[in-house]
Design an enzyme around this catalytic site. Structure first.
Site, PDB file in Angstrom:
ATOM      1  N   ARG A  25       0.841  -1.095   0.052  1.00 33.60           N
ATOM      2  CA  ARG A  25      -0.005  -0.125  -0.146  1.00 33.60           C
ATOM      3  C   ARG A  25       0.889   1.315   0.124  1.00 33.60           C
ATOM      4  NH1 ARG A  25      -5.426  -0.489   1.927  1.00 33.60           N
ATOM      5  NH2 ARG A  25      -6.196  -2.057   0.883  1.00 33.60           N
ATOM      6  N   ARG A  29      -3.536   6.690   0.546  1.00 33.40           N
ATOM      7  CA  ARG A  29      -4.199   8.087   1.134  1.00 33.40           C
ATOM      8  C   ARG A  29      -2.862   8.498   2.248  1.00 33.40           C
ATOM      9  NH1 ARG A  29      -9.479   5.060   2.741  1.00 33.40           N
ATOM     10  NH2 ARG A  29      -8.133   3.631   3.245  1.00 33.40           N
ATOM     11  N   ARG A  38      -6.816  11.271  -6.677  1.00 26.20           N
ATOM     12  CA  ARG A  38      -8.017  10.483  -6.366  1.00 26.20           C
ATOM     13  C   ARG A  38      -9.337  10.956  -6.060  1.00 26.20           C
ATOM     14  NH1 ARG A  38     -11.543   7.733  -5.401  1.00 26.20           N
ATOM     15  NH2 ARG A  38     -12.087   6.086  -3.595  1.00 26.20           N
ATOM     16  N   ASP A  75      -6.824  -3.023  -7.311  1.00 28.94           N
ATOM     17  CA  ASP A  75      -7.540  -3.587  -6.036  1.00 28.94           C
ATOM     18  C   ASP A  75      -7.504  -4.999  -6.308  1.00 28.94           C
ATOM     19  OD1 ASP A  75      -8.196  -2.441  -3.317  1.00 28.94           O
ATOM     20  OD2 ASP A  75      -9.790  -4.249  -3.967  1.00 28.94           O
ATOM     21  N   TYR A 151     -14.966 -11.738   0.701  1.00 34.23           N
ATOM     22  CA  TYR A 151     -15.797 -10.359   0.367  1.00 34.23           C
ATOM     23  C   TYR A 151     -16.993 -10.774  -0.644  1.00 34.23           C
ATOM     24  CZ  TYR A 151     -11.944  -7.842   1.994  1.00 34.23           C
ATOM     25  OH  TYR A 151     -10.767  -7.414   2.799  1.00 34.23           O
TER      26      TYR A 151
HETATM   27  O1  CP3 Z   1       0.079   0.279  -3.391  1.00 36.91           O
HETATM   28  C1  CP3 Z   1      -0.276  -0.846  -3.131  1.00 36.91           C
HETATM   29  O2  CP3 Z   1      -0.083  -1.879  -2.391  1.00 36.91           O
HETATM   30  C2  CP3 Z   1      -1.188  -1.153  -4.553  1.00 36.91           C
HETATM   31  C3  CP3 Z   1      -2.651  -1.111  -4.460  1.00 36.91           C
HETATM   32  C4  CP3 Z   1      -3.680  -1.933  -3.662  1.00 36.91           C
HETATM   33  C5  CP3 Z   1      -4.785  -1.492  -3.010  1.00 36.91           C
HETATM   34  N1  CP3 Z   1      -5.273  -2.584  -2.486  1.00 36.91           N
HETATM   35  C6  CP3 Z   1      -5.288  -0.230  -3.273  1.00 36.91           C
HETATM   36  C7  CP3 Z   1      -6.142   0.193  -2.431  1.00 36.91           C
HETATM   37  C8  CP3 Z   1      -3.154  -3.217  -2.986  1.00 36.91           C
HETATM   38  C9  CP3 Z   1      -2.322  -4.234  -3.338  1.00 36.91           C
HETATM   39  C10 CP3 Z   1      -4.635  -3.598  -2.635  1.00 36.91           C
HETATM   40  C11 CP3 Z   1      -4.807  -5.036  -2.012  1.00 36.91           C
HETATM   41  C12 CP3 Z   1      -5.995  -5.137  -1.225  1.00 36.91           C
HETATM   42  N2  CP3 Z   1      -7.183  -4.790  -1.519  1.00 36.91           N
HETATM   43  C13 CP3 Z   1      -6.096  -6.244  -0.367  1.00 36.91           C
HETATM   44  C14 CP3 Z   1      -5.250  -7.125  -0.007  1.00 36.91           C
HETATM   45  C15 CP3 Z   1      -4.079  -6.508   1.244  1.00 36.91           C
HETATM   46  C16 CP3 Z   1      -4.532  -5.975   2.261  1.00 36.91           C
HETATM   47  O3  CP3 Z   1      -4.180  -4.794   2.671  1.00 36.91           O
HETATM   48  O4  CP3 Z   1      -4.986  -6.758   3.204  1.00 36.91           O
HETATM   49  C17 CP3 Z   1      -7.466  -6.151   0.274  1.00 36.91           C
HETATM   50  C18 CP3 Z   1      -8.143  -7.065   1.311  1.00 36.91           C
HETATM   51  C19 CP3 Z   1      -8.263  -5.065  -0.673  1.00 36.91           C
HETATM   52  C20 CP3 Z   1      -9.748  -4.764  -0.568  1.00 36.91           C
HETATM   53  C21 CP3 Z   1      -9.731  -3.368  -0.003  1.00 36.91           C
HETATM   54  N3  CP3 Z   1      -9.670  -2.333  -0.759  1.00 36.91           N
HETATM   55  C22 CP3 Z   1     -10.175  -2.754   0.867  1.00 36.91           C
HETATM   56  C23 CP3 Z   1     -10.686  -3.889   2.123  1.00 36.91           C
HETATM   57  C24 CP3 Z   1     -10.286  -1.561   1.226  1.00 36.91           C
HETATM   58  C25 CP3 Z   1     -10.387  -0.505   2.054  1.00 36.91           C
HETATM   59  C26 CP3 Z   1     -11.651   0.402   1.983  1.00 36.91           C
HETATM   60  C27 CP3 Z   1     -11.452   1.511   2.369  1.00 36.91           C
HETATM   61  O5  CP3 Z   1     -12.200   2.475   2.188  1.00 36.91           O
HETATM   62  O6  CP3 Z   1     -10.486   1.908   3.305  1.00 36.91           O
HETATM   63  C28 CP3 Z   1      -9.764  -1.135  -0.369  1.00 36.91           C
HETATM   64  C29 CP3 Z   1      -9.748   0.140  -0.880  1.00 36.91           C
HETATM   65  C30 CP3 Z   1      -8.136   0.565  -1.295  1.00 36.91           C
HETATM   66  N4  CP3 Z   1      -7.463  -0.137  -2.120  1.00 36.91           N
HETATM   67  C31 CP3 Z   1      -7.778   1.811  -1.158  1.00 36.91           C
HETATM   68  C32 CP3 Z   1      -6.411   1.752  -1.782  1.00 36.91           C
HETATM   69  C33 CP3 Z   1      -5.326   2.714  -1.985  1.00 36.91           C
HETATM   70  C34 CP3 Z   1      -8.133   3.068  -0.394  1.00 36.91           C
HETATM   71  C35 CP3 Z   1      -9.225   3.620  -1.139  1.00 36.91           C
HETATM   72  C36 CP3 Z   1      -9.325   5.228  -1.438  1.00 36.91           C
HETATM   73  O7  CP3 Z   1      -8.300   5.477  -1.973  1.00 36.91           O
HETATM   74  O8  CP3 Z   1     -10.219   5.724  -1.311  1.00 36.91           O
END
Ligand code: CP3
Length: 344
Positions: A25, A29, A38, A75, A151
């Protein structure tokens, strides 16, 4: 070290002048420049499919910190979206999907057109391949079938993944069909990413640790092995890193059974144990506590140097035990990168 790509050399089992560093990640954010881009696409899924924007936010942490590897911005929930289960991200709630509770829900999913649907991610990779510094390794990724299924079945994130665990026990044949479909889709998606320029692939199995050991073997080890075999048979020897989070001492079995090249370990792992029991089987990646990265200070510096010291003689990829959180101060990330990149 002859190759400029430290990460790829280490994944071949070589001990370089210092470990490569990247952070799960790393785009996201905690970076103001991420928030700026974003905000131009409020819908997160559309944002992921916008290759130009996705490539831009992937590059941001490389420019700011000089990480040794870059993970494509996307994602893990794009796969259900591509299979026909609409995914939305609601502010303050997280991912929202229409829950799959029975065979009919699974039968509505389809592999047809899934890869085409995901092609913007491959386009992002092609843009990155052209835009990254030559020494930076490009990582592609997907969620592992089990974690993605948690999910899909619950329709949202759940604290203990109970809906999917219940389905796996009570409707085993149906659940197996869902995992099989995800296994095929994930392998094809990773192959497409490798063909688009990904030099390393990581499989995120964030919720592996919620399964009993026999269920872990069935729903994590077996599908991961099938993905590794299929990717290798088509895409050749692109290194694959597994991240079955929270499974502890089962990791030697996971590595032996799946054939992954790298193993990402979470913050709970004792890294002396990991060095002594894992690093002869796969390249260890991890495991700085993301909360320590928020806290900073002497404790952060000490933990960083401890990790470097433990793996002094072994191939190692410096990373966190899980993703960077939004409240992480930029200066703390900078400090860790500096300590790792100037070490030895
Ligand atoms: O920089 C990186 O690592 C690459 C991008 C990446 C994202 N998600 C971007 C993201 C990667 C590798 C993921 C993996 C991911 N997504 C996982 C596995 C790894 C982990 O963290 O456990 C999981 C379970 C997800 C599913 C997911 N996506 C969730 C639970 C959420 C959170 C929702 C929230 O609003 O907090 C996301 C959203 C997400 N994916 C964000 C990012 C940067 C944040 C959303 C935003 O920018 O508004």
């Amino acid at each position: 070290m002859s190759s400029q790509k430290l990460m790829l050399e280490v994944l071949k089992g070589k001990v370089g002048p210092r470990p490569p560093i990247w952070m799960m990640r790393q785009a996201g954010r905690h970076l103001p420049e991420y928030m700026e881009v974003r905000d131009t696409t409020p819908d997160f899924v559309s944002f992921c499919y916008d290759s130009a924007k996705a490539a831009e936010v992937t590059l941001q942490p490389i420019r700011r910190y000089g990480f040794d590897a870059s993970i494509v911005f996307a994602d893990i929930l794009l796969i259900p979206d591509a299979l026909g289960q609409n995914v939305a991200f609601d502010k303050g709630v997280g991912p929202v999907l229409e829950a799959i509770t029975d065979r009919a829900g699974i039968d509505r999913l389809s592999l047809d057109g899934a890869l085409e649907h995901l092609s913007p991610v491959c386009e992002t990779l092609r843009l990155l391949k052209a835009g990254l510094p030559p020494e930076t390794t490009l990582i592609g990724f997907a969620g592992a079938p089990w974690t993605v299924a948690t999910y899909m079945v619950a329709g949202r994130g759940t604290p203990a993944q109970t809906p999917a665990r219940i389905m796996a026990y009570a409707q085993e044949t149906d659940f197996a069909a869902l995992i099989d479909l995800l296994t095929e889709a994930t392998a094809d998606y990773l192959i497409a990413q490798a063909e688009a320029g990904a030099e390393v692939l990581q499989l995120f199995d964030t919720w592996a640790g919620s399964l009993s050991i026999s269920e872990f073997r069935k729903w994590c080890i077996v599908p991961t092995r099938r993905i590794v075999e299929k990717v290798r048979s088509v895409a050749g020897d692109v290194p694959i890193i597994g991240f079955p989070k929270g499974v502890g001492i089962v990791l030697p079995e996971f590595i032996a059974e799946t054939g992954v090249d790298g193993i990402s370990v979470d913050t709970n792992m004792d890294m002396v144990w990991a060095r002594d029991n894992l690093s002869d089987k796969a390249v260890v990646q991890g495991n700085l506590d993301p909360v320590l990265l928020v806290a900073g200070g002497d404790a952060l510096e000490r933990a960083t140097l401890d990790l470097l010291d433990i793996f002094r003689e072994r191939p190692f990829i410096f990373n966190l035990g899980h993703g960077i959180t939004p409240e992480t101060p930029i200066d703390n990330v900078k400090r860790v990168v500096e300590l790792v990149q100037t070490w030895r």
